[in-house]
Design a protein around this motif. Structure first.
Motif, mmCIF file in Angstrom:
data_model
loop_
_atom_site.group_PDB
_atom_site.id
_atom_site.type_symbol
_atom_site.label_atom_id
_atom_site.label_comp_id
_atom_site.label_asym_id
_atom_site.label_seq_id
_atom_site.Cartn_x
_atom_site.Cartn_y
_atom_site.Cartn_z
ATOM 1 N N GLY A 57 0.803 -1.213 0.000
ATOM 2 C CA GLY A 57 0.000 0.000 0.000
ATOM 3 C C GLY A 57 0.837 1.265 0.000
ATOM 4 O O GLY A 57 2.019 1.271 -0.349
ATOM 5 N N SER A 58 0.218 2.358 0.437
ATOM 6 C CA SER A 58 0.884 3.648 0.512
ATOM 7 C C SER A 58 0.118 4.530 1.485
ATOM 8 O O SER A 58 -0.984 4.186 1.925
ATOM 9 C CB SER A 58 0.954 4.318 -0.870
ATOM 10 O OG SER A 58 -0.348 4.540 -1.371
ATOM 11 N N ALA A 59 0.705 5.662 1.824
ATOM 12 C CA ALA A 59 0.072 6.577 2.770
ATOM 13 C C ALA A 59 0.357 8.012 2.363
ATOM 14 O O ALA A 59 1.392 8.314 1.755
ATOM 15 C CB ALA A 59 0.575 6.322 4.186
ATOM 16 N N VAL A 60 -0.576 8.898 2.696
ATOM 17 C CA VAL A 60 -0.372 10.334 2.526
ATOM 18 C C VAL A 60 0.110 10.889 3.858
ATOM 19 O O VAL A 60 -0.482 10.610 4.911
ATOM 20 C CB VAL A 60 -1.671 11.031 2.099
ATOM 21 C CG1 VAL A 60 -1.431 12.524 1.884
ATOM 22 C CG2 VAL A 60 -2.240 10.391 0.840
ATOM 23 N N MET A 61 1.200 11.685 3.830
ATOM 24 C CA MET A 61 1.809 12.178 5.057
ATOM 25 C C MET A 61 1.894 13.702 5.047
ATOM 26 O O MET A 61 2.297 14.309 4.056
ATOM 27 C CB MET A 61 3.216 11.609 5.215
ATOM 28 C CG MET A 61 3.836 11.830 6.575
ATOM 29 S SD MET A 61 3.082 10.770 7.834
ATOM 30 C CE MET A 61 3.620 9.144 7.256
#
Length: 211
Positions: A166-170
């Motif tokens: 997955g991925s994440a917004v930071m």
């Protein structure tokens, strides 16, 4: 395959970047297609977002939302926040879709901190900061604690954000200098930390990207 980022198209509610121009007359009814063809502003998709994320702070309080949609120009990222400290904040796409407060760095478990579970920027290690596919323009938050930003990037696709981990917004605590440290200020240029993160500091909000 290593991707080469392309320039981002950006709009932000807190700073007016463009002003409208033109006369007071309405265009003829049959001029719609010509008018649209001449519009050079970033296209806004009318489709439902393909991906989304809910931004939370280390206490688990919701502080914003993110919508990610594929548009003609690339991948559109729309961010809305409320309840963050005023000022500019680094905004990045990180490589792991896990947002845990006081968590270990996946590559160095001896390091712990808020949202370290999300790993580094997408593309970190392949190039210096400012050229990572996961780099986005800084987010400006007004004195009210609210802010918004729309960016279109051709450096990655929505599919790149939904791989196995997955991925994440930071959102980071400070402004992002994009490793722009001229040699007249530092003879050796930007140091390793600056080349890695743009000196944007700690992680104050995170949202795992979901389909």
């Amino acid at each position: 395959m290593r991707r080469t980022p392309v320039p981002l198209l950006v709009t932000a509610s807190a700073v007016a970047l463009l002003t409208a121009c033109g006369g007071g007359e309405d265009p003829p009814a049959d001029a719609g297609q010509d008018t649209a063809a001449a519009d050079t502003s970033p296209a806004e998709s009318t489709d439902e977002p393909e991906l989304s994320a809910t931004l939370v702070d280390p206490d688990g309080t919701e502080v914003g939302t993110v919508e990610i949609t594929e548009v003609d120009e690339g991948t559109e990222v729309v961010v809305e926040v409320d309840g963050l400290p005023p000022g500019f904040h680094g905004l990045h796409l990180h490589s792991i879709g896990v947002c845990e407060p006081d968590s270990a760095n996946p590559t160095d478990p001896s390091m712990t901190g808020d949202f370290l579970s999300a790993g580094g920027h997408i593309g970190a290690g392949e190039s210096d900061h400012g050229q990572h596919p996961g780099d986005l323009p800084s987010l400006y938050v007004a004195e009210s604690g609210t802010g918004s930003l729309t960016a279109v990037t051709g450096a990655l696709t929505p599919a790149d954000l939904t791989d196995d981990d997955g991925s994440a917004v930071m959102v980071h605590a400070g402004a992002d200098n994009f490793a722009n440290i001229p040699e007249r200020y530092a003879a050796g240029g930007p140091d390793e930390t600056t080349r890695g993160t743009g000196d944007s500091g700690g992680r104050i909000a995170c949202g795992a990207v979901e389909g």
